[in-house]
Design an enzyme around this catalytic site. Structure first.
Site, short mmCIF file in Angstrom:
data_model
loop_
_atom_site.label_atom_id
_atom_site.label_comp_id
_atom_site.label_asym_id
_atom_site.label_seq_id
_atom_site.Cartn_x
_atom_site.Cartn_y
_atom_site.Cartn_z
N SER A 9 0.86 -1.19 0.00
CA SER A 9 0.00 0.00 0.00
C SER A 9 0.89 1.23 0.00
O SER A 9 1.69 1.43 0.92
CB SER A 9 -0.88 0.01 1.25
OG SER A 9 -1.37 1.34 1.44
N HIS A 34 -1.26 -1.36 -4.23
CA HIS A 34 -2.53 -1.04 -3.54
C HIS A 34 -2.59 0.47 -3.32
O HIS A 34 -1.67 1.08 -2.77
CB HIS A 34 -2.59 -1.80 -2.22
CG HIS A 34 -3.88 -1.66 -1.48
ND1 HIS A 34 -5.01 -2.38 -1.82
CD2 HIS A 34 -4.25 -0.89 -0.44
CE1 HIS A 34 -6.00 -2.07 -1.00
NE2 HIS A 34 -5.57 -1.14 -0.15
N ASP A 36 -4.78 3.55 -1.83
CA ASP A 36 -5.84 3.87 -0.85
C ASP A 36 -6.40 5.27 -1.07
O ASP A 36 -5.69 6.26 -0.93
CB ASP A 36 -5.27 3.77 0.56
CG ASP A 36 -5.08 2.32 0.99
OD1 ASP A 36 -6.06 1.56 0.91
OD2 ASP A 36 -3.96 1.97 1.40
N MET A 38 -8.99 8.04 0.19
CA MET A 38 -9.79 8.45 1.36
C MET A 38 -10.29 9.88 1.16
O MET A 38 -9.57 10.71 0.62
CB MET A 38 -8.93 8.39 2.62
CG MET A 38 -8.29 7.03 2.86
SD MET A 38 -7.41 6.99 4.42
CE MET A 38 -6.62 5.38 4.31
N HIS A 67 -8.48 1.05 -3.80
CA HIS A 67 -9.37 0.79 -2.66
C HIS A 67 -10.07 2.10 -2.33
O HIS A 67 -9.47 3.00 -1.74
CB HIS A 67 -8.52 0.26 -1.50
CG HIS A 67 -9.26 0.10 -0.22
ND1 HIS A 67 -8.62 -0.12 0.99
CD2 HIS A 67 -10.59 0.11 0.07
CE1 HIS A 67 -9.52 -0.23 1.95
NE2 HIS A 67 -10.72 -0.08 1.43
N MET A 69 -12.25 4.41 -0.31
CA MET A 69 -12.89 4.67 0.99
C MET A 69 -13.54 6.04 0.85
O MET A 69 -13.10 7.03 1.45
CB MET A 69 -11.83 4.64 2.10
CG MET A 69 -11.33 3.22 2.39
SD MET A 69 -9.74 3.18 3.24
CE MET A 69 -8.64 3.27 1.84
N MET A 138 -11.07 -6.16 5.50
CA MET A 138 -10.27 -5.26 6.34
C MET A 138 -9.94 -5.96 7.66
O MET A 138 -10.83 -6.51 8.32
CB MET A 138 -11.04 -3.97 6.64
CG MET A 138 -11.33 -3.08 5.44
SD MET A 138 -9.88 -2.59 4.50
CE MET A 138 -8.97 -1.65 5.73
N PHE A 144 -6.47 4.74 8.22
CA PHE A 144 -5.08 5.06 8.54
C PHE A 144 -4.18 3.85 8.32
O PHE A 144 -4.62 2.72 8.54
CB PHE A 144 -4.94 5.51 10.01
CG PHE A 144 -5.82 6.70 10.31
CD1 PHE A 144 -5.38 7.99 10.02
CD2 PHE A 144 -7.08 6.52 10.85
CE1 PHE A 144 -6.20 9.08 10.26
CE2 PHE A 144 -7.91 7.61 11.10
CZ PHE A 144 -7.46 8.89 10.80
N GLY A 145 -2.94 4.11 7.93
CA GLY A 145 -1.94 3.06 7.89
C GLY A 145 -1.38 2.86 9.29
O GLY A 145 -1.63 3.66 10.20
N GLY A 146 -0.63 1.78 9.46
CA GLY A 146 0.11 1.58 10.70
C GLY A 146 -0.71 1.14 11.91
O GLY A 146 -0.22 1.21 13.03
N ASP A 176 -6.37 -6.66 4.29
CA ASP A 176 -5.78 -5.31 4.34
C ASP A 176 -5.82 -4.76 5.76
O ASP A 176 -6.89 -4.57 6.33
CB ASP A 176 -6.60 -4.41 3.39
CG ASP A 176 -6.05 -2.99 3.29
OD1 ASP A 176 -5.00 -2.70 3.85
OD2 ASP A 176 -6.72 -2.18 2.60
N GLY A 198 1.31 -2.01 4.08
CA GLY A 198 1.79 -0.64 3.90
C GLY A 198 3.01 -0.39 4.75
O GLY A 198 4.16 -0.43 4.27
N SER A 199 2.80 -0.15 6.04
CA SER A 199 3.91 0.21 6.92
C SER A 199 4.94 -0.92 7.05
O SER A 199 6.12 -0.65 7.27
CB SER A 199 3.38 0.62 8.30
OG SER A 199 2.48 -0.34 8.80
C1 DX5 Z 1 -6.34 1.44 5.74
C2 DX5 Z 1 -5.84 1.12 4.34
C3 DX5 Z 1 -4.71 0.14 4.29
C4 DX5 Z 1 -3.46 0.60 4.95
C5 DX5 Z 1 -2.59 -0.57 5.26
O1 DX5 Z 1 -7.51 2.17 5.65
O2 DX5 Z 1 -6.90 0.58 3.58
O3 DX5 Z 1 -4.45 -0.23 2.96
O4 DX5 Z 1 -2.72 1.50 4.19
O5 DX5 Z 1 -1.51 -0.10 5.99
P1 DX5 Z 1 -0.79 -1.01 7.07
O6 DX5 Z 1 -0.25 -2.19 6.35
O7 DX5 Z 1 0.26 -0.11 7.61
O8 DX5 Z 1 -1.84 -1.38 8.08
ZN ZN Z 2 -6.45 -0.33 1.58
#
Ligand code: DX5
Ligand code: ZN
Length: 221
Positions: A9, A34, A36, A38, A67, A69, A138, A144-146, A176, A198-199
């Site tokens: 991501s 991927h 994201d 938002m 993706h 959102m 999900m 948010f990531g992380g 995800d 992602g992270s």
């Molecule tokens: C969250 C996103 C994910 C996110 C994953 O809303 O849909 O794709 O970036 O990041 P990590 O792997 O850091 O949880």
């Molecule tokens: Zn995502």
């Protein structure tokens, strides 16, 4: 062994060097990018849109997995298709007409999918299995990531795996949120075949080392 795919991501990438980041992660072994999206409405965060998708498109050959959102969903779908998206997924509660939105994605030449939050009921799947190319589960709440992986989502992934197998259809099952080297095997054992991270990847100096370690974990499942 299923055909496992790793989908980094770019939410955790360095946005000031995005072209280089996506090239590097594909060289390191990523199967999918991927992406994201938002909107500060469906989720409390604001990220990137079709212009950024169009900007990274020439940098990589692998599929771009958008993706969404966002709410509403439909208006933005043709823009992402034109910007080079290959897969588009959305959250069923963000669309007034789920069947129509899935059809709209396919009519625009992309693979279509639904995304389930940890608490979204699976009954949305009942009448649309024939319109799905992918189901995204999900394992965190979106936005948010992380964040940390929510373990009870594994049961839900397993339930969807069963539904896909019983349908006899070729539908990807993507997970995800909070996916790391130490839990990717559990997600695969539950039935996922495509792993967003992602992270875990962009947060580390050596993308190939992380992706290779993820693949060796998957090989043990
Ligand atoms: C969250 C996103 C994910 C996110 C994953 O809303 O849909 O794709 O970036 O990041 P990590 O792997 O850091 O949880
Ligand atoms: Zn995502």
């Amino acid at each position: 062994m299923p055909n496992y795919r790793i989908a980094p991501s770019i939410l955790s990438a360095d946005f000031a060097r995005l072209g280089e980041e996506v090239r590097n992660v594909v060289t390191a072994g990523a199967d999918i990018i991927h992406f994201d999206v938002m909107d500060n409405h469906y989720v409390p965060n604001l990220t990137i849109g079709p212009l950024v998708c169009e900007a990274i498109r020439p940098h990589v050959q692998v599929p771009i997995d958008v993706h969404l959102m966002v709410k509403p969903v439909d208006r933005i779908i043709p823009d992402f298709a034109k910007a080079g998206a290959n897969i588009i997924t959305f959250h069923p509660e963000a669309s007034e007409h789920i069947d129509r939105t899935l059809q709209l994605i396919r009519d625009n030449g992309c693979k279509a999918g639904l995304v389930f939050n940890p608490a979204t009921p699976l009954n949305h799947l009942e009448h649309v299995m024939d319109k799905l190319d992918i189901i995204l589960m999900m394992s965190v709440n979106p936005g948010f990531g992380g964040q940390s992986f929510i373990p009870h989502t594994l049961k839900k992934i397993a339930a969807v795996r069963k539904m896909i197998d019983e349908s006899g259809r070729d539908i990807m099952l993507e997970v995800d949120g909070g996916i790391k080297i130490d839990n990717i095997a559990a997600a695969a054992a539950a039935g996922a075949d495509t792993f967003v991270a992602g992270s875990a990847i962009f947060g580390k100096p050596d993308y190939k080392a992380v992706i290779d370690a993820m693949r060796s974990e998957l090989a043990k499942v």
